[in-house]
Each structure stands twice: as structure tokens, then as C-alpha cells.
Design a protein around this motif. Structure first.
Motif, PDB file in Angstrom:
ATOM      1  N   CYS A  22       0.843  -1.206   0.000  1.00  0.00           N
ATOM      2  CA  CYS A  22       0.000   0.000   0.000  1.00  0.00           C
ATOM      3  C   CYS A  22       0.876   1.252   0.000  1.00  0.00           C
ATOM      4  N   TYR A  23       1.967   1.191   0.740  1.00  0.00           N
ATOM      5  CA  TYR A  23       2.913   2.311   0.744  1.00  0.00           C
ATOM      6  C   TYR A  23       3.451   2.539  -0.671  1.00  0.00           C
ATOM      7  N   GLY A  24       3.704   1.460  -1.376  1.00  0.00           N
ATOM      8  CA  GLY A  24       4.159   1.571  -2.758  1.00  0.00           C
ATOM      9  C   GLY A  24       3.082   2.076  -3.705  1.00  0.00           C
ATOM     10  N   MET A  25       1.828   1.769  -3.384  1.00  0.00           N
ATOM     11  CA  MET A  25       0.703   2.176  -4.234  1.00  0.00           C
ATOM     12  C   MET A  25       0.287   3.622  -3.974  1.00  0.00           C
ATOM     13  N   ILE A  29      -2.000   6.491  -6.228  1.00  0.00           N
ATOM     14  CA  ILE A  29      -3.309   7.012  -5.848  1.00  0.00           C
ATOM     15  C   ILE A  29      -3.274   8.538  -5.770  1.00  0.00           C
ATOM     16  N   ASN A  30      -2.197   9.091  -5.230  1.00  0.00           N
ATOM     17  CA  ASN A  30      -2.059  10.549  -5.181  1.00  0.00           C
ATOM     18  C   ASN A  30      -2.078  11.142  -6.588  1.00  0.00           C
ATOM     19  N   ARG A  31      -1.431  10.484  -7.514  1.00  0.00           N
ATOM     20  CA  ARG A  31      -1.395  10.987  -8.887  1.00  0.00           C
ATOM     21  C   ARG A  31      -2.772  10.875  -9.548  1.00  0.00           C
ATOM     22  N   PRO A 184      -3.139  -3.548  -1.314  1.00  0.00           N
ATOM     23  CA  PRO A 184      -4.263  -2.636  -1.566  1.00  0.00           C
ATOM     24  C   PRO A 184      -5.256  -3.230  -2.573  1.00  0.00           C
ATOM     25  N   THR A 185      -6.496  -2.773  -2.483  1.00  0.00           N
ATOM     26  CA  THR A 185      -7.511  -3.082  -3.486  1.00  0.00           C
ATOM     27  C   THR A 185      -8.173  -1.764  -3.884  1.00  0.00           C
ATOM     28  N   SER A 186      -8.362  -1.573  -5.182  1.00  0.00           N
ATOM     29  CA  SER A 186      -8.978  -0.346  -5.685  1.00  0.00           C
ATOM     30  C   SER A 186     -10.288  -0.697  -6.368  1.00  0.00           C
ATOM     31  N   GLN A 202      -0.515  -1.744  -8.784  1.00  0.00           N
ATOM     32  CA  GLN A 202      -0.435  -1.565 -10.232  1.00  0.00           C
ATOM     33  C   GLN A 202       0.201  -0.215 -10.511  1.00  0.00           C
ATOM     34  N   PRO A 203       1.038  -0.122 -11.542  1.00  0.00           N
ATOM     35  CA  PRO A 203       1.636   1.167 -11.878  1.00  0.00           C
ATOM     36  C   PRO A 203       0.589   2.146 -12.393  1.00  0.00           C
ATOM     37  N   TYR A 204       0.937   3.418 -12.347  1.00  0.00           N
ATOM     38  CA  TYR A 204      -0.031   4.466 -12.678  1.00  0.00           C
ATOM     39  C   TYR A 204      -0.639   4.283 -14.060  1.00  0.00           C
TER      40      TYR A 204
END
Length: 219
Positions: A22-25, A29-31, A184-186, A202-204
């Protein structure tokens, strides 16, 4: 008589403050929040990954976590700080999701601001994973509140309130009802429909493409 504006589609970012992936994700999410402003609301929900019997001294899981850190760094580009690694190596830190999740719930109750809540959730993770701060200690959050203009006294009152603890448990239960298996799950919510956008990191660009497709199909 003015018509009520239609609510925007919503990205539910379901995470846990103690989850390395989640830290990596979080930067992704911010972007998304920045790039899709005006088209999509982003909400952060807490899942309670390490609570109850799953909350243990970090020494019990550090071997597994340590191996995973390198994978997270390689896949996502984030870095885990030496202070966090030293805290984990010492072994005594109690790995419990409840208090950092409750801090995010309290913050969200006070601000009623989805964008700020996403930013605060990232700040909570950075406090641990970069700076090795104790998320079980309520005073840790005081400095994290400053950039968001949240009153420390009001936050601490809300953080300590029994109803906030209950709301946090209700959030864990709601995430469980959604059927989330991991973090994380989106999930994208459009009207009454929910669509799983991503399980895990997942990457942006991959997230962006999935979102664009969902938003086009929902028109």
C-alpha cells in the motif's frame, strides 16, 4: 430551482497503514487524485490488516516483511527508510493496524475532505516506513496534522473517543463485506455499481487506462 449536481464516480482505495505494498501504491493514488480531479473522487478506506489476533510484535513477522521490502521497492520505486528497518530489527514494535486506522478515521471525521484524507493516509505510512515513528503513540500524529491545518486538541479528543474506535471497527467490517482479500484493493463506484479496478499494486499507467475505460463505459 437549481438542480443537484450528479455525484462523481468514486475510487475507493482500500488499504492498511501497515501494508508495504500500500505504501508503494500510495504515490499512484495521489497521482490519480491529481490527474482525474473533477472527474473522479478518491476515498481512502482502512482494512485492518493486523488487528486482534493478527496484531503481534514485529519480530514475529519481520523475516517475511523484510524479504518483501525489496520486492516492493523494485516494483514501485518507493524506499523504506533506515529508521524503519532499525525499528523492525529491534523487534519490539507492536504491529497493530487499529490505532493508525483510527487516526485516519478521526482525521476524515474532522476535515470531511476526501483529498486531505488521502494525503494524511500517505503521511501516516511515511511516518512509519520512512521515519520509523511509533504509530501506536497518539502524539506521533500531531506533527502530521500541521500541513493539513487540523487542530491537534480536536484531533486527540476525537482519536480517544469511543465512538471513533467503534467507527473504525465498522469500517473494517464494511471492507470485509466488500470481499477484499488483500491490500491494496482499488474499487470504482459508479452510481450503484462497483467495479474492481486493481487487486494489489499496479503502476499508474495501468490504473489510468483502467479508469479511462470504466469512465467511458459508464457514460
Amino acid at each position: 430551482m437549481e438542480s443537484t449536481p450528479a455525484s462523481l464516480p468514486e475510487l475507493l482505495y482500500i488499504h492498511d497503514p501497515l501494508c508495504g505494498w500500500c505504501y508503494g501504491m500510495s504515490p499512484v493514488i495521489n497521482r490519480v487524485q491529481q490527474e482525474f480531479a473533477g472527474r473522479l473522487d478518491v476515498s481512502v478506506l482502512c482494512g485492518g490488516m493486523a488487528t486482534g489476533e493478527r496484531a503481534t510484535p514485529i519480530a514475529e513477522t519481520w523475516g517475511y516483511i523484510k524479504d518483501e521490502l525489496a520486492d516492493v521497492e523494485k516494483a514501485t520505486g518507493v524506499a523504506f527508510g533506515s529508521a524503519f528497518k532499525a525499528l523492525a530489527e529491534a523487534g519490539a514494535y507492536f504491529y497493530d493496524s487499529e490505532r493508525p486506522c483510527r487516526a485516519i478515521v478521526a482525521f476524515r471525521q474532522i476535515t470531511q475532505d476526501l483529498a486531505k484524507a488521502v494525503g494524511f493516509a500517505h503521511a501516516v505510512q511515511a511516518a512509519l516506513f520512512q521515519h520509523g515513528q511509533d504509530l501506536n503513540e497518539p502524539s506521533t500524529y500531531n506533527n502530521l496534522l500541521v500541513p493539513f491545518g487540523v487542530d491537534v486538541v480536536e484531533f486527540q479528543r476525537r482519536f480517544a473517543a469511543p465512538e471513533t474506535a467503534r467507527a473504525t471497527q465498522q469500517e473494517f467490517a464494511a471492507v470485509a463485506r466488500i470481499g477484499v482479500q488483500g491490500f491494496p484493493t482499488s474499487v470504482v463506484r459508479i452510481g450503484e455499481q462497483g467495479y474492481v479496478l486493481a487487486r494489489g499494486y499496479q503502476p499508474y499507467e495501468q490504473v489510468r487506462q483502467g479508469l479511462e475505460q470504466l469512465l467511458v463505459e459508464a457514460q
